[in-house]
Scaffold this active site. Sequence first.
Site, short mmCIF file in Angstrom:
data_model
loop_
_atom_site.label_atom_id
_atom_site.label_comp_id
_atom_site.label_asym_id
_atom_site.label_seq_id
_atom_site.Cartn_x
_atom_site.Cartn_y
_atom_site.Cartn_z
NE ARG A 16 -2.66 -1.65 3.28
CZ ARG A 16 -3.23 -1.70 4.47
NH1 ARG A 16 -4.28 -0.93 4.75
NH2 ARG A 16 -2.77 -2.51 5.41
N GLY A 140 -9.93 -3.82 15.98
CA GLY A 140 -10.47 -4.85 16.84
C GLY A 140 -10.78 -4.28 18.22
#
Length: 459
Positions: A16, A140
Amino acid sequence: MENRYAVILAAGQGTRMKSKLYKVLHPVCGKPMVQHVVDQVTKLDLNTIVTIVGHGAEKVQSQLGSTCEYALQQEQLGTAHAVMQAAPQLEGKEGTTIVLCGDTPLITSETIEALLNHHAKTNAKATILTAKADDPTGYGRIVRNEDGHVYKIVEHKDANEDELAITEINTGTYCFDNAFLFEALKQVSNDNVQGEYYLPDVIEILKDNGEIISAYQTECFDETLGVNDRVALSRAEKIMKRRINEKHMRNGVSIIDPENTYISVEAQIGRDTVINPGTMIIGRTVIGEDCEIGPNSEIKDCHIGDSTAIRQSVAHDSKIGDNVKIGPFAHIRPESNILDDVKVGNFVEIKKSSMGKGSKASHLSYIGDAEVGADVNLGCGSITVNYDGKNKYLTKIEDGAFIGCNSNLIAPVTVGTGAYVAAGSTITEDVPGEALSIARARQVNKENYSSKLKMNNNS
């Protein structure tokens, strides 16, 4: 004190980032991300540091050198698989292992130490570094039980409405009981969409075995920032820049415009020095007290004394003494040594040369491969002609010499102590001390030349 180890994950290519440079080698405030992490870890009392390398392994190892040991992850099959590569160094040893990511350049040794201490205090087999997120989207969530221990980690996509409201998130940094870690790693499955082995699965395995899973919440969310693309890299740069500048200001340095001042993490700056806007201080630069640097100056790997001013100029890999005045628009190139009380004025370039105490080159001069003594005056346009197209030669200008404007000193050549070189001279031979050297054509005046030239042009 129990044994303590660290595993740093630095094997990913970082697609990325869209870069030829491997992700963890991208710099933040002039230092590669993984170097920031290793530098913080090495401040702690650890027995072994293992860096997991993969893509760009040789370059990462070249950057980090002997500060840590290495393990190669030839295939990138997930974070649990990466940690498993450290088994030859760590498996079977008693103690605590902290696992960090090499793309978290803002983590500090204080936070790592606090995490280790919390882990020991709670007698947990695993401890998660957590943080409060203003916007926890994508992270998370940490679900705790009534004892405050971790009940489970829920990924954002799997969270219910109540779990989505939780703002405590998993940062991806963990402490483990080392022996339990490597036993649990053998049980991690790759039965998932990506077919990879994930480190958080170790948490579930330990919990299912009835072990305590603890969490330590850092007060600074910024420290947990992981850099996966150029946007996050820019954000990390901004945070690190603010951290560095605030440290210097609290230590007595005046930074006029912190938002437009860039200082490397390794730079040292003395009290009452003023840093003006648009200044970049790069590498292991050391600046003394009562200096004024900038505006719009670039200083890299220089050692600068006290009470020196550098304005709108560039200086690299050089020593600059006390009470020196440089600029505007001067260029101090590598391996130069500028002694005390020297003046280097506008559009003067100095390269691989020494300037003795009290000497001056006030404007429009090039001083290359030269030894300039004390109290020398270099007039406007003075040039040491050091290069014949193949080799470079030394020019020596001894104490108290005076070099007139627009003089060329053709190296190798020596101008003796107290000698004078007349303006406009081209010096090809040594000048004895106290002598006056004139090396220019005799002036000839052609009477009425201009009038004759005009008559010829009009005819």
